[in-house]
Design a protein around this motif. Structure first.
Motif, PDB file in Angstrom:
ATOM      1  N   ALA A  58       0.826  -1.211   0.000  1.00 37.97           N
ATOM      2  CA  ALA A  58       0.000   0.000   0.000  1.00 37.97           C
ATOM      3  C   ALA A  58       0.858   1.259   0.000  1.00 37.97           C
ATOM      4  O   ALA A  58       0.530   2.252  -0.673  1.00 37.97           O
ATOM      5  CB  ALA A  58      -0.922  -0.004   1.221  1.00 37.97           C
ATOM      6  N   ILE A  59       1.957   1.241   0.723  1.00 38.90           N
ATOM      7  CA  ILE A  59       2.868   2.393   0.728  1.00 38.90           C
ATOM      8  C   ILE A  59       3.480   2.599  -0.652  1.00 38.90           C
ATOM      9  O   ILE A  59       3.517   3.716  -1.179  1.00 38.90           O
ATOM     10  CB  ILE A  59       3.974   2.201   1.783  1.00 38.90           C
ATOM     11  N   MET A  60       3.937   1.499  -1.257  1.00 42.74           N
ATOM     12  CA  MET A  60       4.612   1.609  -2.546  1.00 42.74           C
ATOM     13  C   MET A  60       3.666   2.050  -3.653  1.00 42.74           C
ATOM     14  O   MET A  60       4.067   2.770  -4.576  1.00 42.74           O
ATOM     15  CB  MET A  60       5.274   0.281  -2.907  1.00 42.74           C
ATOM     16  N   ARG A  61       2.398   1.630  -3.598  1.00 44.68           N
ATOM     17  CA  ARG A  61       1.434   2.062  -4.605  1.00 44.68           C
ATOM     18  C   ARG A  61       1.202   3.567  -4.565  1.00 44.68           C
ATOM     19  O   ARG A  61       0.746   4.164  -5.533  1.00 44.68           O
ATOM     20  CB  ARG A  61       0.111   1.306  -4.445  1.00 44.68           C
ATOM     21  N   ARG A  62       1.512   4.186  -3.447  1.00 46.90           N
ATOM     22  CA  ARG A  62       1.462   5.640  -3.341  1.00 46.90           C
ATOM     23  C   ARG A  62       2.809   6.271  -3.670  1.00 46.90           C
ATOM     24  O   ARG A  62       2.891   7.241  -4.405  1.00 46.90           O
ATOM     25  CB  ARG A  62       1.033   6.036  -1.920  1.00 46.90           C
ATOM     26  N   ALA A  63       3.869   5.720  -3.102  1.00 46.72           N
ATOM     27  CA  ALA A  63       5.181   6.359  -3.217  1.00 46.72           C
ATOM     28  C   ALA A  63       5.713   6.370  -4.649  1.00 46.72           C
ATOM     29  O   ALA A  63       6.337   7.358  -5.066  1.00 46.72           O
ATOM     30  CB  ALA A  63       6.184   5.652  -2.296  1.00 46.72           C
ATOM     31  N   ILE A  64       5.482   5.297  -5.390  1.00 45.43           N
ATOM     32  CA  ILE A  64       6.030   5.239  -6.750  1.00 45.43           C
ATOM     33  C   ILE A  64       5.489   6.367  -7.627  1.00 45.43           C
ATOM     34  O   ILE A  64       6.271   7.101  -8.236  1.00 45.43           O
ATOM     35  CB  ILE A  64       5.802   3.852  -7.378  1.00 45.43           C
ATOM     36  N   PRO A  65       4.179   6.567  -7.713  1.00 41.57           N
ATOM     37  CA  PRO A  65       3.713   7.691  -8.546  1.00 41.57           C
ATOM     38  C   PRO A  65       3.911   9.064  -7.901  1.00 41.57           C
ATOM     39  O   PRO A  65       4.227  10.033  -8.599  1.00 41.57           O
ATOM     40  CB  PRO A  65       2.221   7.395  -8.752  1.00 41.57           C
ATOM     41  N   VAL A  66       3.751   9.166  -6.591  1.00 38.32           N
ATOM     42  CA  VAL A  66       3.841  10.475  -5.929  1.00 38.32           C
ATOM     43  C   VAL A  66       5.271  11.010  -5.962  1.00 38.32           C
ATOM     44  O   VAL A  66       5.525  12.145  -6.383  1.00 38.32           O
ATOM     45  CB  VAL A  66       3.327  10.392  -4.477  1.00 38.32           C
ATOM     46  N   LEU A  67       6.228  10.200  -5.521  1.00 40.47           N
ATOM     47  CA  LEU A  67       7.615  10.649  -5.539  1.00 40.47           C
ATOM     48  C   LEU A  67       8.186  10.629  -6.958  1.00 40.47           C
ATOM     49  O   LEU A  67       8.994  11.486  -7.326  1.00 40.47           O
ATOM     50  CB  LEU A  67       8.463   9.775  -4.613  1.00 40.47           C
ATOM     51  N   GLY A  68       7.764   9.665  -7.758  1.00 33.57           N
ATOM     52  CA  GLY A  68       8.258   9.573  -9.121  1.00 33.57           C
ATOM     53  C   GLY A  68       7.879  10.763  -9.988  1.00 33.57           C
ATOM     54  O   GLY A  68       8.528  11.026 -10.997  1.00 33.57           O
ATOM     55  N   ALA A  69       6.837  11.480  -9.595  1.00 31.83           N
ATOM     56  CA  ALA A  69       6.421  12.664 -10.356  1.00 31.83           C
ATOM     57  C   ALA A  69       7.288  13.879 -10.052  1.00 31.83           C
ATOM     58  O   ALA A  69       7.199  14.886 -10.757  1.00 31.83           O
ATOM     59  CB  ALA A  69       4.956  12.986 -10.046  1.00 31.83           C
ATOM     60  N   GLU A  70       8.127  13.789  -9.025  1.00 33.20           N
ATOM     61  CA  GLU A  70       8.994  14.906  -8.661  1.00 33.20           C
ATOM     62  C   GLU A  70      10.188  14.995  -9.609  1.00 33.20           C
ATOM     63  O   GLU A  70      10.769  13.976  -9.996  1.00 33.20           O
ATOM     64  CB  GLU A  70       9.492  14.740  -7.223  1.00 33.20           C
ATOM     65  N   ALA A  71      10.577  16.225  -9.939  1.00 34.04           N
ATOM     66  CA  ALA A  71      11.631  16.437 -10.930  1.00 34.04           C
ATOM     67  C   ALA A  71      12.973  15.859 -10.503  1.00 34.04           C
ATOM     68  O   ALA A  71      13.744  15.389 -11.336  1.00 34.04           O
ATOM     69  CB  ALA A  71      11.780  17.939 -11.214  1.00 34.04           C
ATOM     70  N   ARG A  72      13.290  15.854  -9.215  1.00 40.86           N
ATOM     71  CA  ARG A  72      14.596  15.410  -8.748  1.00 40.86           C
ATOM     72  C   ARG A  72      14.547  14.009  -8.138  1.00 40.86           C
ATOM     73  O   ARG A  72      15.432  13.632  -7.370  1.00 40.86           O
ATOM     74  CB  ARG A  72      15.164  16.399  -7.730  1.00 40.86           C
ATOM     75  N   VAL A  73      13.511  13.246  -8.465  1.00 42.47           N
ATOM     76  CA  VAL A  73      13.372  11.884  -7.942  1.00 42.47           C
ATOM     77  C   VAL A  73      13.286  10.899  -9.100  1.00 42.47           C
ATOM     78  O   VAL A  73      12.551  11.129 -10.065  1.00 42.47           O
ATOM     79  CB  VAL A  73      12.117  11.743  -7.057  1.00 42.47           C
ATOM     80  N   PHE A  74      14.046   9.814  -9.009  1.00 49.89           N
ATOM     81  CA  PHE A  74      13.958   8.712  -9.964  1.00 49.89           C
ATOM     82  C   PHE A  74      13.592   7.449  -9.199  1.00 49.89           C
ATOM     83  O   PHE A  74      14.045   7.236  -8.070  1.00 49.89           O
ATOM     84  CB  PHE A  74      15.272   8.520 -10.713  1.00 49.89           C
ATOM     85  N   VAL A  75      12.768   6.618  -9.812  1.00 50.24           N
ATOM     86  CA  VAL A  75      12.327   5.381  -9.177  1.00 50.24           C
ATOM     87  C   VAL A  75      12.872   4.204  -9.969  1.00 50.24           C
ATOM     88  O   VAL A  75      12.686   4.113 -11.184  1.00 50.24           O
ATOM     89  CB  VAL A  75      10.787   5.295  -9.125  1.00 50.24           C
ATOM     90  N   ALA A  82      11.198  -1.410  -4.853  1.00 47.59           N
ATOM     91  CA  ALA A  82      11.633  -0.277  -5.676  1.00 47.59           C
ATOM     92  C   ALA A  82      12.580   0.557  -4.835  1.00 47.59           C
ATOM     93  O   ALA A  82      12.452   0.628  -3.608  1.00 47.59           O
ATOM     94  CB  ALA A  82      10.446   0.565  -6.125  1.00 47.59           C
ATOM     95  N   LYS A  83      13.544   1.162  -5.510  1.00 47.50           N
ATOM     96  CA  LYS A  83      14.448   2.093  -4.860  1.00 47.50           C
ATOM     97  C   LYS A  83      14.160   3.486  -5.386  1.00 47.50           C
ATOM     98  O   LYS A  83      13.800   3.669  -6.547  1.00 47.50           O
ATOM     99  CB  LYS A  83      15.907   1.711  -5.129  1.00 47.50           C
ATOM    100  N   PHE A  84      14.336   4.473  -4.523  1.00 48.56           N
ATOM    101  CA  PHE A  84      14.078   5.863  -4.876  1.00 48.56           C
ATOM    102  C   PHE A  84      15.389   6.637  -4.777  1.00 48.56           C
ATOM    103  O   PHE A  84      16.057   6.594  -3.742  1.00 48.56           O
ATOM    104  CB  PHE A  84      13.044   6.470  -3.921  1.00 48.56           C
ATOM    105  N   VAL A  85      15.756   7.307  -5.853  1.00 49.06           N
ATOM    106  CA  VAL A  85      16.922   8.175  -5.829  1.00 49.06           C
ATOM    107  C   VAL A  85      16.378   9.594  -5.710  1.00 49.06           C
ATOM    108  O   VAL A  85      15.865  10.171  -6.676  1.00 49.06           O
ATOM    109  CB  VAL A  85      17.799   7.998  -7.074  1.00 49.06           C
ATOM    110  N   ILE A  86      16.466  10.155  -4.498  1.00 49.81           N
ATOM    111  CA  ILE A  86      15.855  11.432  -4.162  1.00 49.81           C
ATOM    112  C   ILE A  86      16.945  12.485  -4.016  1.00 49.81           C
ATOM    113  O   ILE A  86      17.721  12.458  -3.057  1.00 49.81           O
ATOM    114  CB  ILE A  86      15.049  11.320  -2.854  1.00 49.81           C
ATOM    115  N   ALA A  87      17.026  13.373  -4.991  1.00 53.68           N
ATOM    116  CA  ALA A  87      18.044  14.432  -4.968  1.00 53.68           C
ATOM    117  C   ALA A  87      19.429  13.850  -4.698  1.00 53.68           C
ATOM    118  O   ALA A  87      20.207  14.395  -3.923  1.00 53.68           O
ATOM    119  CB  ALA A  87      17.686  15.486  -3.915  1.00 53.68           C
TER     120      ALA A  87
END
Length: 203
Positions: A58-75, A82-87
Motif C-alpha cells: 500500500a505504501i509503494m502504490r502511493r510512493a512510486i507515482p507520488v515521488l516519481g512525479a517529482e523532478a529530482r526523484v527517480f524510481v 523499488a528504490k528511490f533516488v531522491i536528490a
C-alpha cells in the motif's frame, strides 16, 4: 560511502511531507482492510509478515507515482521492491525491526544496499544510501514514527524522525546512535506519472 546526516537531511527535507503521507495513508489503507475483514467475519491474517507485506504494498502504490512525479526523484522498480533516488540519495521503504533498522531478507542486493561503502550499480560512488522506516505501535493501530535511517550492515549509524507536520519541512532530530539475487543495473530507472489517488478514511 557512509551517508552524512546533514547532507541527507538537506536533500530529503523538501520531500518529507510526501514520504510521511505515503506511509500513513498506506497504513490507513491496511487498517481499512482489517476492518472489512472483521465486518465479514473473516479471521485475521495468520502471519505478521503478511501484514507487513500488505502495508508495504500500500505504501509503494502511493510512493512510486507520488515521488516519481517529482523532478529530482527517480524510481528504480524491481521484481519485489523499488528504490528511490531522491536528490542524489538512494532510499528504500522498510518496516522497523527491534534493532531500529529496516527488516531485510539477506539477499545479495539487500546486503549491497546495507553496506555503507558499497556502490550501487549505475549510481555514482558518492551516492548516500538510507532507509525510510515506518514503526508501528505495539498493537498495530497506528504508525508510531517515520524515520530516516543510515546503517552499515547491522550497525545503526544515525537516524532522525520525520514529524507529522513534515509538509513544512520540519523534523525532530534524534541523537546519533552507535552499534546497539544480484543487484540489477540502473537501466530500468523510470519516472512514473502521478496517478489519481483516493485518500483512505482516517482510522
Amino acid at each position: 560511502m557512509a551517508a552524512d546526516i546533514d547532507a541527507v537531511r538537506k536533500a530529503l527535507t523538501p520531500y518529507h511531507g510526501k514520504i510521511h503521507a505515503c506511509v500513513l495513508e498506506g497504513f490507513a489503507e491496511w487498517r481499512d482492510t482489517q476492518t472489512y475483514r472483521v465486518s465479514k467475519g473473516y479471521a485475521p491474517n495468520l502471519y505478521s509478515r503478511t501484514n507487513s507485506n500488505d502495508i508495504f504494498d500500500a505504501i509503494m502504490r502511493r510512493a512510486i507515482p507520488v515521488l516519481g512525479a517529482e523532478a529530482r526523484v527517480f524510481v528504480k522498480t524491481e521484481a519485489q521492491t523499488a528504490k528511490f533516488v531522491i536528490a542524489g540519495v538512494a532510499a528504500r521503504f522498510k518496516k522497523a525491526g527491534e534493532d531500529g533498522l529496516g527488516c531485510n531478507i539477506p539477499t545479495q542486493a539487500a546486503m549491497a544496499f546495507m553496506d555503507a561503502d558499497r556502490t550501487l550499480p549505475g549510481l555514482p560512488p558518492e551516492t548516500a544510501k538510507i532507509e525510510l522506516i515506518w514503526e508501528p505501535n505495539a498493537i498495530w493501530t497506528k504508525v508510531e514514527r517515520v524515520l530516516v535511517v543510515a546503517r552499515d550492515g547491522d550497525r545503526l549509524l544515525w537516524d532522525y524522525e520525520i514529524v507529522a507536520d513534515a509538509g513544512k519541512g520540519e523534523i525532530t532530530p534524534l541523537a546519533p546512535t552507535g552499534p546497539s539475487d544480484q543487484p540489477d543495473d540502473a537501466s530500468d530507472l523510470v519516472k512514473p506519472k502521478a496517478l489519481p489517488q483516493t485518500k483512505p478514511e482516517a482510522q
